[in-house]
Design an enzyme around this catalytic site. Structure first.
Site, mmCIF file in Angstrom:
data_model
loop_
_atom_site.group_PDB
_atom_site.id
_atom_site.type_symbol
_atom_site.label_atom_id
_atom_site.label_comp_id
_atom_site.label_asym_id
_atom_site.label_seq_id
_atom_site.Cartn_x
_atom_site.Cartn_y
_atom_site.Cartn_z
ATOM 1 N N HIS A 37 17.515 57.108 -11.379
ATOM 2 C CA HIS A 37 16.762 56.261 -11.920
ATOM 3 C C HIS A 37 15.547 56.976 -12.945
ATOM 4 O O HIS A 37 14.842 56.261 -13.678
ATOM 5 C CB HIS A 37 15.600 55.804 -10.680
ATOM 6 C CG HIS A 37 16.535 54.765 -9.967
ATOM 7 N ND1 HIS A 37 16.998 53.484 -10.147
ATOM 8 C CD2 HIS A 37 17.033 55.150 -8.704
ATOM 9 C CE1 HIS A 37 17.532 52.876 -9.200
ATOM 10 N NE2 HIS A 37 17.846 53.760 -8.347
ATOM 11 N N LYS B 255 22.196 52.887 -15.026
ATOM 12 C CA LYS B 255 20.912 52.305 -15.107
ATOM 13 C C LYS B 255 20.482 52.451 -16.577
ATOM 14 O O LYS B 255 20.614 51.607 -17.453
ATOM 15 C CB LYS B 255 19.937 53.095 -14.135
ATOM 16 C CG LYS B 255 20.673 52.903 -12.765
ATOM 17 C CD LYS B 255 19.767 53.520 -11.756
ATOM 18 C CE LYS B 255 20.875 53.448 -10.316
ATOM 19 N NZ LYS B 255 21.556 52.235 -9.779
ATOM 20 N N SER C 295 14.340 55.383 -5.304
ATOM 21 C CA SER C 295 14.994 54.112 -5.986
ATOM 22 C C SER C 295 14.165 52.798 -5.335
ATOM 23 O O SER C 295 13.908 51.768 -6.016
ATOM 24 C CB SER C 295 16.347 53.758 -5.609
ATOM 25 O OG SER C 295 16.599 54.111 -4.244
HETATM 26 N N1 PMP Z 1 21.687 57.334 -6.645
HETATM 27 C C1 PMP Z 1 20.744 56.639 -6.680
HETATM 28 C C2 PMP Z 1 19.289 57.169 -6.359
HETATM 29 C C3 PMP Z 1 20.768 55.088 -6.835
HETATM 30 O O1 PMP Z 1 19.646 54.614 -6.779
HETATM 31 C C4 PMP Z 1 22.129 54.512 -7.228
HETATM 32 C C5 PMP Z 1 22.397 53.147 -7.419
HETATM 33 N N2 PMP Z 1 21.688 52.098 -6.938
HETATM 34 C C6 PMP Z 1 23.156 55.446 -7.119
HETATM 35 C C7 PMP Z 1 22.979 56.961 -6.609
HETATM 36 C C8 PMP Z 1 24.598 54.984 -7.171
HETATM 37 O O2 PMP Z 1 24.872 55.130 -8.810
HETATM 38 P P1 PMP Z 1 25.894 53.857 -9.138
HETATM 39 O O3 PMP Z 1 25.260 52.185 -9.072
HETATM 40 O O4 PMP Z 1 26.128 54.277 -10.744
HETATM 41 O O5 PMP Z 1 26.909 53.796 -8.225
#
Ligand code: PMP
Length: 388
Positions: free
Chosen positions: A210, A241, A182
């Site tokens: 992502h 996302k 991310s």
């Molecule tokens: N996994 C990854 C790799 C993320 O970047 C994120 C959110 N930034 C999440 C899980 C969590 O997802 P959510 O925002 O839907 O809670």
């Protein structure tokens, strides 16, 4: 009598001194390529994970509005009690079909999906092998599980192999990794990791947060892009996302979903998503399938932007996706550059500890399909001025 919360003042002052204090940012209006945040109006927005530009798409709103009429807004209970509606059932079926899996389960967030799933798969006496750069939600799931956690160096399959060989005595073993990281925008070496999982009889869980909707011929993620979908036991993703919505999911074999339905505490003990959210997400999956040009155009433009940033001399590391870091290292310098860009009409978030390790601060450029070539030119011009 001192206030028992006084220690917080000291901690916040310490954060200020290190330039690490975070403040909330409020956006006016919908998520879009141009946004108003705080006092800054009409900034070109490089801070959204709405990769396909669906978060404010009218078709998602319309789908949500119809279901809000039929099923109401609030779910009112956890899914195992009375909170799960026809829309949830339909969404889980659509997610499973979309990802080519037997079954799926929807959580209230991606964070909940990771925490709940990891902690349901392993426990004390088991072992987890986790990439050093995994998302916080995976890290917290590992901690919560009480399994022994072995962290392998980022994307280093030799280190993973070494750790797996040295830890034969555990009952269950789980390898867990982000698919597309991310902050760094690089991909996990999934074929090699899958081969190691098979060799050692370990479960393999991949977080496609992502990459869902962006990578792969059908938008299924990096596992599709690299041709290893069948070697992954637990496919996790978010609805928040590229799908422009909110929530998280896991797909896989029916028995996996049955187990999570019984044992993932973040699922069992949390109220189901709003039905209109489920309906909007179904509409988003249809758009990912019917408007595949969005992901190809996004990835093409990202490739061109990466080349031009490198040509200007910025360190973008191993990014090969729509997430492009500019590594600066120092937190203060990073926030200064973010502020300068804001002055040029550009919103590019600076990322600093605890989101990244100390000394690894970066600007995170996040591209969406809504960015026009002219917007990318504006970003490049502003950054070029900073190189002189
Ligand atoms: N996994 C990854 C790799 C993320 O970047 C994120 C959110 N930034 C999440 C899980 C969590 O997802 P959510 O925002 O839907 O809670």
């Amino acid at each position: 009598m001192p206030d028992p919360l006084d220690w917080i003042d000291d901690e916040l002052t310490a954060l200020d001194a290190q330039h690490l204090r975070r403040g909330l940012v409020t956006r006016e209006g919908p998520q879009d390529a141009v946004v108003t945040v705080g006092q800054s109006h009409n900034l070109i927005n490089f801070g959204s994970n709405d990769y396909l530009g669906l978060a404010a798409d009218r078709r998602l709103n319309d789908a949500a509005a119809i279901v809000a009429q039929n099923e109401g807004w609030g779910a009112g209970a956890s899914p195992l009690v009375a909170g799960r509606s026809l829309s949830h059932e339909q969404l889980e079926r659509r997610l499973a079909e979309f990802k080519g899996a037997e079954a799926g389960l929807v959580f209230s967030s991606g964070f909940a999906a990771n925490v709940g799933t990891v902690a349901a798969l392993v426990e004390r006496g088991d072992a987890i092998f986790s990439d050093a750069n995994n998302h916080a939600s995976l890290i917290d799931g590992c901690r919560l599980s009480r399994a022994e956690v072995h962290i392998y160096r980022h994307a280093d399959v030799d280190h993973l192999a070494e750790l797996l060989s040295a830890t034969g005595r555990y009952r269950r073993r789980l390898i867990v990794t982000d698919a597309l990281f991310s902050m760094d925008g690089d991909l996990a070496p999934l074929p090699q990791i899958a081969a190691l999982a098979a060799q050692h009889g370990a479960m393999l869980m991949v977080d496609e947060a992502h990459a869902t909707g962006v990578f792969g011929q059908r938008g299924r993620g990096v596992s599709e892009h690299l041709g290893v979908e069948d070697a992954i036991h637990v496919h996790m993703g978010t609805l928040s996302k590229a799908l422009g919505s909110t929530g998280g999911f896991v797909v896989g074999q029916q028995k996996l979903i049955d187990w999570l339905t019984n044992r993932a505490r973040a699922y069992v003990f949390s109220t189901a998503l709003s039905s209109p959210v489920a309906a909007a997400t179904i509409a988003a999956i249809e758009l990912v399938q019917s408007e595949s040009q969005r992901r190809w155009q996004l990835l093409d433009r990202a490739g061109e932007l990466r080349e031009r940033l490198s040509a200007q001399g910025w360190n973008i590391g191993r990014s090969c996706a729509q997430i492009i870091p500019i590594y600066l290292g120092d937190a203060e310098q990073t926030m200064d550059l973010a502020q300068t860009l804001r002055g040029c009409g550009l919103f590019v978030p600076g990322i600093r500890p605890p989101s990244v390790p100390t000394g690894k601060s970066l600007l995170r450029i996040s591209l969406t399909w809504l960015h026009t070539p002219a917007m990318l030119d504006t970003l490049l011009q502003a950054l070029a001025a900073e190189r002189h």
